[in-house]
Design a protein around this motif. Sequence first.
Motif, PDB file in Angstrom:
ATOM      1  N   GLU A  25       0.835  -1.212   0.000  1.00 14.31           N
ATOM      2  CA  GLU A  25       0.000   0.000   0.000  1.00 14.31           C
ATOM      3  C   GLU A  25       0.866   1.258   0.000  1.00 14.31           C
ATOM      4  N   THR A  27      -0.639   4.456   1.395  1.00 15.34           N
ATOM      5  CA  THR A  27      -1.064   5.419   2.429  1.00 15.34           C
ATOM      6  C   THR A  27      -0.095   5.412   3.604  1.00 15.34           C
ATOM      7  N   LYS A  86      -5.503  10.600   0.497  1.00 18.74           N
ATOM      8  CA  LYS A  86      -5.620   9.242   1.037  1.00 18.74           C
ATOM      9  C   LYS A  86      -6.745   8.537   0.266  1.00 18.74           C
ATOM     10  N   THR A 105      -5.028   3.141   0.494  1.00 20.42           N
ATOM     11  CA  THR A 105      -5.174   2.508   1.813  1.00 20.42           C
ATOM     12  C   THR A 105      -5.205   0.990   1.606  1.00 20.42           C
ATOM     13  N   VAL A 106      -5.448   0.264   2.679  1.00 18.93           N
ATOM     14  CA  VAL A 106      -5.610  -1.187   2.548  1.00 18.93           C
ATOM     15  C   VAL A 106      -6.764  -1.487   1.586  1.00 18.93           C
ATOM     16  N   GLY A 125      -0.767  -2.344   9.471  1.00 16.57           N
ATOM     17  CA  GLY A 125      -1.995  -2.652  10.216  1.00 16.57           C
ATOM     18  C   GLY A 125      -3.205  -2.341   9.368  1.00 16.57           C
ATOM     19  N   HIS A 130     -13.699   1.609  14.774  1.00 15.33           N
ATOM     20  CA  HIS A 130     -13.096   2.526  15.751  1.00 15.33           C
ATOM     21  C   HIS A 130     -13.811   2.442  17.089  1.00 15.33           C
ATOM     22  N   SER A 140     -13.757   1.348   9.214  1.00 14.28           N
ATOM     23  CA  SER A 140     -12.908   1.477   8.028  1.00 14.28           C
ATOM     24  C   SER A 140     -13.479   0.690   6.846  1.00 14.28           C
ATOM     25  N   ASP A 142     -11.732  -0.700   4.888  1.00 16.79           N
ATOM     26  CA  ASP A 142     -10.867  -1.891   4.744  1.00 16.79           C
ATOM     27  C   ASP A 142     -11.666  -3.164   5.026  1.00 16.79           C
ATOM     28  N   LYS A 159      -4.188  -1.897  15.313  1.00 17.39           N
ATOM     29  CA  LYS A 159      -3.806  -1.078  16.472  1.00 17.39           C
ATOM     30  C   LYS A 159      -4.960  -0.965  17.433  1.00 17.39           C
ATOM     31  N   PHE A 189      -0.620  -5.061  16.882  1.00 15.72           N
ATOM     32  CA  PHE A 189       0.278  -4.141  16.191  1.00 15.72           C
ATOM     33  C   PHE A 189       1.542  -3.873  17.011  1.00 15.72           C
ATOM     34  N   THR A 263      -7.519   8.263  11.516  1.00 16.28           N
ATOM     35  CA  THR A 263      -6.363   7.352  11.632  1.00 16.28           C
ATOM     36  C   THR A 263      -5.030   8.100  11.489  1.00 16.28           C
ATOM     37  N   LEU A 267      -2.121   8.273  14.431  1.00 17.05           N
ATOM     38  CA  LEU A 267      -0.769   7.741  14.177  1.00 17.05           C
ATOM     39  C   LEU A 267       0.283   8.813  14.442  1.00 17.05           C
TER      40      LEU A 267
HETATM   41  N1  PSU Z   1      -3.103   1.539  10.494  1.00  9.78           N
HETATM   42  C1  PSU Z   1      -1.783   1.732  10.717  1.00  9.78           C
HETATM   43  N2  PSU Z   1      -1.063   2.455   9.822  1.00  9.78           N
HETATM   44  C2  PSU Z   1      -1.619   2.981   8.682  1.00  9.78           C
HETATM   45  C3  PSU Z   1      -3.019   2.740   8.460  1.00  9.78           C
HETATM   46  C4  PSU Z   1      -3.711   2.021   9.383  1.00  9.78           C
HETATM   47  O1  PSU Z   1      -1.274   1.279  11.718  1.00  9.78           O
HETATM   48  O2  PSU Z   1      -0.934   3.642   7.897  1.00  9.78           O
HETATM   49  C5  PSU Z   1      -3.646   3.251   7.197  1.00  9.78           C
HETATM   50  C6  PSU Z   1      -3.873   2.097   6.198  1.00  9.78           C
HETATM   51  O3  PSU Z   1      -3.667   2.598   4.890  1.00  9.78           O
HETATM   52  C7  PSU Z   1      -5.337   1.760   6.398  1.00  9.78           C
HETATM   53  C8  PSU Z   1      -5.914   3.124   6.671  1.00  9.78           C
HETATM   54  O4  PSU Z   1      -5.926   1.159   5.277  1.00  9.78           O
HETATM   55  O5  PSU Z   1      -4.943   3.770   7.502  1.00  9.78           O
HETATM   56  C9  PSU Z   1      -7.254   3.046   7.377  1.00  9.78           C
HETATM   57  O6  PSU Z   1      -7.813   4.315   7.414  1.00  9.78           O
HETATM   58  P1  PSU Z   1      -9.372   4.480   7.783  1.00  9.78           P
HETATM   59  O7  PSU Z   1      -9.454   4.089   9.224  1.00  9.78           O
HETATM   60  O8  PSU Z   1      -9.665   5.936   7.539  1.00  9.78           O
HETATM   61  O9  PSU Z   1     -10.122   3.559   6.865  1.00  9.78           O
END
Ligand code: PSU
Length: 305
Positions: A25, A27, A86, A105-106, A125, A130, A140, A142, A159, A189, A263, A267
Motif C-alpha cells: 500500500e 497510504t 488518502k 489505503t488497505v 496494520g 473505531h 474502516s 478496509d 492497532k 500491532f 487514523t 498515528l
Molecule cells: N493503520 C496503521 N497504519 C496505517 C493505516 C492504518 O497502523 O498507515 C492506514 C492504512 O492505509 C489503512 C488506513 O488502510 O490507515 C485506514 O484508514 P481508515 O481508518 O480511515 O479507513
Amino acid sequence: MNPYVDISKEVAYALAENLPVVALESTIISHGMPYPHNLQTAEEVAAIIREHGAVPATTAIMDGKIKVGLTKEELTRLASEKEVIKASRKDIAYLAALGKTGATTVAGTMFCAGLAGIPVFVTGGIGGVHRGAESTMDISADLEELAQTNVAVICAGAKSILDLGLTLEYLETKGVPVLSYQTDQLPAFFTRSSTFPSNYQVNHPEEIAAVIDTKWSLGLDGGLVIANPIPEHSALEESYMNQMIDEALQEAGKQNITQKDVTPFLLDFIHKATQGKSLQANIALIKSNAALGAEIAAAYQKQRQ
Ligand code: PSU
C-alpha cells in the motif's frame, strides 16, 4: 487490459510468468509515517520482498493512472508531496477521472491488487471498527473490502486505537478468516498479543497458501487477514502504549477530528508522544510482514502449479 491501469514492466512480467508478487500500500508512505522515514522504509520493504524471492508492487493513483509497481520518483512524490490524497475505494473513481494523485489505503490497495491479479498484499496494520463506533459509525472501508475482494492481507493485526473485539465481530459477520502466524491470539500491532483469540493459528507459509487457495477454489470470495505478531525485540510495552493511545483518542475528540482524518491524526499523535518509539516498532513490523508475505506469495504460486 483496463485502460485506467498501468502495471510496471517488472510486475507484468512476473504476473505473466506466475512468479510471486507482493502488493504494497502507499497510504502508509503518504499518511502513516513522516518523511524521510517513509521513503526509506518503502525502499527497504521492497528490498526485503526481493531478497525473499518475490516482486514488490506498490499501488497508487498517479495523475489519474492506477499504477501497480512504482518508480523511485513516484515513491518520492508520495512520500514528500503534501497534496497526495488518502485513497480508499470511494476515492478511486474521482482521482482517476480528474487526473489526481492518491496513495492507496488497505481497501484501495486490495482493489488495485485485485484488478492486477495479485493475490498477496503486505501492510502494517488494517483499519477496523473505531472505538465509539456505536455512535460515530466510524468503520474502516478496509473491512468491507476484505469482505469482497480476493486478496490475502498480511499485517501485524490492528492497532488498539480501534475496538479490536468489534473489528473481529465485523470480520466474522463478513466471513473473513483471521489467521494468526505462530500464535493463537490476534496481535495488536505494537504488542504481540491481545486479549482476543484469532480464528486459527497457522505455523507455516505453506499452510497459509493452502488455506488461501482452497478458499477461492471453493468460490468463497473475499479476503483473508494473516496476522503476524511484531518481532519480540521490537514490541512495545502494552500499558505504556494503551496510555499513549488513550491520550491520542482524547485529543482527537477535543479537536473534533472525523472521517478519513482520524487514523492519520492518531498515528501522528502517537509517533510524537512516544518520541519515535512507535515509528521504530512500525518499521520493524512491516519489514517482518514483508518477509512473511514474500514466502506466502511463493508458497501460493507453488500450490497453484
Ligand atoms: N493503520 C496503521 N497504519 C496505517 C493505516 C492504518 O497502523 O498507515 C492506514 C492504512 O492505509 C489503512 C488506513 O488502510 O490507515 C485506514 O484508514 P481508515 O481508518 O480511515 O479507513
